[in-house]
Motif scaffolding. Structure first.
Motif, mmCIF file in Angstrom:
data_model
loop_
_atom_site.group_PDB
_atom_site.id
_atom_site.type_symbol
_atom_site.label_atom_id
_atom_site.label_comp_id
_atom_site.label_asym_id
_atom_site.label_seq_id
_atom_site.Cartn_x
_atom_site.Cartn_y
_atom_site.Cartn_z
ATOM 1 N N TYR A 190 0.856 -1.178 0.000
ATOM 2 C CA TYR A 190 0.000 0.000 0.000
ATOM 3 C C TYR A 190 0.891 1.227 0.000
ATOM 4 N N GLY A 191 0.333 2.351 -0.451
ATOM 5 C CA GLY A 191 1.045 3.613 -0.363
ATOM 6 C C GLY A 191 1.830 3.938 -1.603
ATOM 7 N N GLU A 192 2.809 4.815 -1.410
ATOM 8 C CA GLU A 192 3.569 5.332 -2.539
ATOM 9 C C GLU A 192 4.388 4.244 -3.220
ATOM 10 N N ALA A 193 4.700 4.476 -4.490
ATOM 11 C CA ALA A 193 5.499 3.536 -5.271
ATOM 12 C C ALA A 193 6.938 3.506 -4.754
ATOM 13 N N VAL A 194 7.597 2.380 -4.982
ATOM 14 C CA VAL A 194 9.008 2.254 -4.629
ATOM 15 C C VAL A 194 9.807 3.202 -5.523
ATOM 16 N N LYS A 195 10.709 3.949 -4.914
ATOM 17 C CA LYS A 195 11.530 4.900 -5.659
ATOM 18 C C LYS A 195 12.783 4.190 -6.167
ATOM 19 N N SER A 196 12.961 4.197 -7.454
ATOM 20 C CA SER A 196 14.092 3.538 -8.097
ATOM 21 C C SER A 196 15.417 4.069 -7.563
ATOM 22 N N GLY A 197 16.342 3.157 -7.262
ATOM 23 C CA GLY A 197 17.667 3.528 -6.795
ATOM 24 C C GLY A 197 17.756 3.885 -5.322
ATOM 25 N N MET A 198 16.628 3.869 -4.629
ATOM 26 C CA MET A 198 16.608 4.230 -3.205
ATOM 27 C C MET A 198 16.960 3.000 -2.354
ATOM 28 N N ARG A 208 2.877 -4.300 3.280
ATOM 29 C CA ARG A 208 4.131 -3.553 3.196
ATOM 30 C C ARG A 208 3.846 -2.155 2.690
ATOM 31 N N ARG A 209 4.703 -1.246 3.092
ATOM 32 C CA ARG A 209 4.694 0.072 2.469
ATOM 33 C C ARG A 209 6.106 0.622 2.499
ATOM 34 N N PHE A 210 6.442 1.355 1.455
ATOM 35 C CA PHE A 210 7.758 1.945 1.302
ATOM 36 C C PHE A 210 7.605 3.437 1.543
ATOM 37 N N THR A 211 8.370 3.946 2.500
ATOM 38 C CA THR A 211 8.163 5.339 2.902
ATOM 39 C C THR A 211 9.429 5.930 3.513
ATOM 40 N N TYR A 212 9.481 7.241 3.525
ATOM 41 C CA TYR A 212 10.534 7.945 4.239
ATOM 42 C C TYR A 212 10.052 8.192 5.658
ATOM 43 N N ASP A 241 15.181 9.638 9.884
ATOM 44 C CA ASP A 241 15.961 10.030 8.720
ATOM 45 C C ASP A 241 16.387 8.806 7.903
ATOM 46 N N LYS A 242 15.396 7.969 7.559
ATOM 47 C CA LYS A 242 15.709 6.801 6.734
ATOM 48 C C LYS A 242 14.516 6.413 5.870
#
Length: 146
Positions: free
Chosen positions: A5-13, A82-86, A91-92
């Motif tokens: 759920y949530g924002e897309a995975v950011k490439s290269g992150m 799962r969710r991918f987030t800042y 600070d990660k």
């Protein structure tokens, strides 16, 4: 496969995996949420990260208590997402693996001990509208709709 759920995975992150436990807490037709004031004000399911060496159920009890002031009983796993987030407070960038439980709040020991959190009782329908995180909302809906 675990649903995302949530924002897309950011490439290269570089994402660090962060397992966590959260609870849908029911009392009659009421749901107990936590409001976190910072870094971004939002309503959430009570819970959080599992510390190294900590058992998931122990983490659930600790996190719910810290964020709401309530003890709980009878936790049962509802699902995992799962969710991918800042995470600005750490600070990660994180791949959060969120295990959601349904549990019964049994005893309020006082206000939340975690700074910036407020425990909020709300009607089930309102809880779904208030939850900011799409994954929390989907899991709570699973519990509330049977």
């Amino acid at each position: 496969m675990i649903r995302r759920y949530g924002e897309a995975v950011k490439s290269g992150m570089q994402y660090r995996r962060r397992p966590g436990v959260y609870a849908v807490l029911l009392r009659g037709d009421q749901v107990l949420l936590t409001h976190q004031a910072e870094p971004i004000p939002e309503f959430q399911l009570p819970g959080g990260g599992i510390d190294p060496g900590e058992a998931p159920i122990a983490a659930l009890h600790r996190e719910v208590y810290e964020e709401t002031g309530w003890h709980i009983s009878s936790p049962k796993l509802v699902g995992i997402y799962r969710r991918f987030t800042y995470m600005p407070e750490y600070d990660k960038w994180a791949e959060k693996v969120c295990a959601i439980y349904v549990a019964r709040p049994t005893l309020c020991m006082g206000p939340p001990s975690e700074a910036g959190h407020t425990a909020i009782w709300t009607e089930a329908g309102s809880a779904l509208a208030l939850l900011t995180n799409q994954g929390d909302r989907a899991m709570a809906a699973r519990v509330l709709r049977g």
